[in-house]
Design a protein around this motif. Structure first.
Motif, PDB file in Angstrom:
ATOM      1  N   MET A 178     -18.816  38.310 -46.425  1.00 33.61           N
ATOM      2  CA  MET A 178     -17.391  38.420 -46.206  1.00 33.61           C
ATOM      3  C   MET A 178     -17.175  39.355 -45.024  1.00 33.61           C
ATOM      4  N   ASN A 179     -16.341  38.918 -44.106  1.00 35.26           N
ATOM      5  CA  ASN A 179     -16.001  39.738 -42.955  1.00 35.26           C
ATOM      6  C   ASN A 179     -14.559  39.439 -42.543  1.00 35.26           C
ATOM      7  N   GLU A 180     -14.080  40.153 -41.546  1.00 39.70           N
ATOM      8  CA  GLU A 180     -12.685  39.997 -41.121  1.00 39.70           C
ATOM      9  C   GLU A 180     -12.384  38.556 -40.708  1.00 39.70           C
ATOM     10  N   GLU A 181     -13.316  37.924 -40.021  1.00 40.13           N
ATOM     11  CA  GLU A 181     -13.106  36.550 -39.556  1.00 40.13           C
ATOM     12  C   GLU A 181     -12.996  35.569 -40.727  1.00 40.13           C
ATOM     13  N   SER A 182     -13.865  35.715 -41.726  1.00 40.69           N
ATOM     14  CA  SER A 182     -13.815  34.798 -42.874  1.00 40.69           C
ATOM     15  C   SER A 182     -12.545  35.019 -43.696  1.00 40.69           C
ATOM     16  N   ILE A 183     -12.111  36.273 -43.804  1.00 40.85           N
ATOM     17  CA  ILE A 183     -10.870  36.570 -44.528  1.00 40.85           C
ATOM     18  C   ILE A 183      -9.679  35.986 -43.785  1.00 40.85           C
ATOM     19  N   LYS A 184      -9.650  36.139 -42.472  1.00 38.74           N
ATOM     20  CA  LYS A 184      -8.544  35.619 -41.659  1.00 38.74           C
ATOM     21  C   LYS A 184      -8.467  34.098 -41.758  1.00 38.74           C
ATOM     22  N   LYS A 185      -9.615  33.432 -41.773  1.00 35.53           N
ATOM     23  CA  LYS A 185      -9.626  31.973 -41.896  1.00 35.53           C
ATOM     24  C   LYS A 185      -8.966  31.545 -43.213  1.00 35.53           C
ATOM     25  N   ILE A 186      -9.311  32.221 -44.292  1.00 39.36           N
ATOM     26  CA  ILE A 186      -8.730  31.893 -45.602  1.00 39.36           C
ATOM     27  C   ILE A 186      -7.234  32.194 -45.620  1.00 39.36           C
ATOM     28  N   THR A 187      -6.835  33.367 -45.139  1.00 41.07           N
ATOM     29  CA  THR A 187      -5.416  33.737 -45.200  1.00 41.07           C
ATOM     30  C   THR A 187      -4.575  32.866 -44.259  1.00 41.07           C
ATOM     31  N   ASP A 188      -5.128  32.471 -43.125  1.00 44.11           N
ATOM     32  CA  ASP A 188      -4.401  31.557 -42.236  1.00 44.11           C
ATOM     33  C   ASP A 188      -4.190  30.205 -42.907  1.00 44.11           C
ATOM     34  N   ASP A 189      -5.216  29.712 -43.599  1.00 42.06           N
ATOM     35  CA  ASP A 189      -5.122  28.439 -44.309  1.00 42.06           C
ATOM     36  C   ASP A 189      -4.069  28.527 -45.420  1.00 42.06           C
ATOM     37  N   ILE A 190      -4.091  29.598 -46.169  1.00 40.64           N
ATOM     38  CA  ILE A 190      -3.118  29.778 -47.251  1.00 40.64           C
ATOM     39  C   ILE A 190      -1.702  29.900 -46.693  1.00 40.64           C
ATOM     40  N   SER A 191      -1.554  30.587 -45.589  1.00 41.24           N
ATOM     41  CA  SER A 191      -0.247  30.723 -44.955  1.00 41.24           C
ATOM     42  C   SER A 191       0.313  29.352 -44.576  1.00 41.24           C
ATOM     43  N   THR A 192      -0.511  28.515 -43.997  1.00 43.99           N
ATOM     44  CA  THR A 192      -0.088  27.166 -43.611  1.00 43.99           C
ATOM     45  C   THR A 192       0.315  26.355 -44.839  1.00 43.99           C
ATOM     46  N   ILE A 193      -0.513  26.390 -45.866  1.00 40.37           N
ATOM     47  CA  ILE A 193      -0.217  25.656 -47.100  1.00 40.37           C
ATOM     48  C   ILE A 193       1.084  26.150 -47.719  1.00 40.37           C
ATOM     49  N   LEU A 194       1.251  27.466 -47.791  1.00 34.18           N
ATOM     50  CA  LEU A 194       2.425  28.065 -48.419  1.00 34.18           C
ATOM     51  C   LEU A 194       3.708  27.663 -47.691  1.00 34.18           C
ATOM     52  N   LEU A 195       3.683  27.696 -46.382  1.00 29.79           N
ATOM     53  CA  LEU A 195       4.868  27.309 -45.603  1.00 29.79           C
ATOM     54  C   LEU A 195       5.198  25.826 -45.792  1.00 29.79           C
ATOM     55  N   LYS A 196       4.177  24.970 -45.807  1.00 32.44           N
ATOM     56  CA  LYS A 196       4.404  23.531 -46.006  1.00 32.44           C
ATOM     57  C   LYS A 196       4.934  23.245 -47.408  1.00 32.44           C
ATOM     58  N   LYS A 197       4.346  23.883 -48.418  1.00 33.08           N
ATOM     59  CA  LYS A 197       4.809  23.666 -49.792  1.00 33.08           C
ATOM     60  C   LYS A 197       6.236  24.189 -49.966  1.00 33.08           C
ATOM     61  N   ASN A 198       6.553  25.310 -49.328  1.00 31.97           N
ATOM     62  CA  ASN A 198       7.912  25.852 -49.424  1.00 31.97           C
ATOM     63  C   ASN A 198       8.922  24.872 -48.840  1.00 31.97           C
ATOM     64  N   GLN A 199       8.542  24.173 -47.771  1.00 34.41           N
ATOM     65  CA  GLN A 199       9.416  23.142 -47.214  1.00 34.41           C
ATOM     66  C   GLN A 199       9.594  21.995 -48.203  1.00 34.41           C
ATOM     67  N   ASP A 200       8.482  21.561 -48.804  1.00 37.64           N
ATOM     68  CA  ASP A 200       8.544  20.437 -49.750  1.00 37.64           C
ATOM     69  C   ASP A 200       9.348  20.774 -50.999  1.00 37.64           C
ATOM     70  N   TYR A 201       9.173  21.998 -51.510  1.00 33.45           N
ATOM     71  CA  TYR A 201       9.835  22.399 -52.751  1.00 33.45           C
ATOM     72  C   TYR A 201      11.205  23.030 -52.510  1.00 33.45           C
ATOM     73  N   GLY A 202      11.549  23.300 -51.268  1.00 34.16           N
ATOM     74  CA  GLY A 202      12.857  23.868 -50.956  1.00 34.16           C
ATOM     75  C   GLY A 202      13.062  25.267 -51.509  1.00 34.16           C
ATOM     76  N   GLY A 203      12.013  26.046 -51.573  1.00 30.61           N
ATOM     77  CA  GLY A 203      12.133  27.425 -52.049  1.00 30.61           C
ATOM     78  C   GLY A 203      12.275  27.554 -53.553  1.00 30.61           C
TER      79      GLY A 203
END
Length: 94
Positions: free
Chosen positions: A1-26
């Motif tokens: 585990m390093n900063e790069e691997s953590i950033k990859k995961i958090t960037d992926d989750i951020s993208t998913i979260l924003l897309k799901k928030n659009q689909d579910y309307g908050g």
């Protein structure tokens, strides 16, 4: 585990979260912290069931998807908490 691997995961989750928030309307915010707790409980229960029964390839959401959802709901919970804290300060609640 390093900063790069953590950033990859958090960037992926951020993208998913924003897309799901659009689909579910908050909708994840509608029931406040109690609703958020229920969402997290459901995901933790699913995770536990998958791991304990060794179902690493389930019919629908994978263990990886479930873990990402748990992180997403934790982020939503932090947003709800921040909004509530701000609201309490505005209206003088403790």
């Amino acid at each position: 585990m390093n900063e790069e691997s953590i950033k990859k995961i958090t960037d992926d989750i951020s993208t998913i979260l924003l897309k799901k928030n659009q689909d579910y309307g908050g909708a994840s915010f509608d029931l406040g912290l109690n609703g958020n707790m229920v969402h997290l409980w459901d995901k933790v229960s699913r995770y536990r069931n998958l791991v304990e029964k060794g179902r690493m390839e389930p019919n629908f959401e994978s263990v990886e998807d479930t873990l990402k959802d748990m992180i997403g709901y934790a982020i939503i919970g932090l947003h709800i908490l921040a909004d509530k804290t701000t609201e309490d300060k505005i209206y003088g609640k403790n």
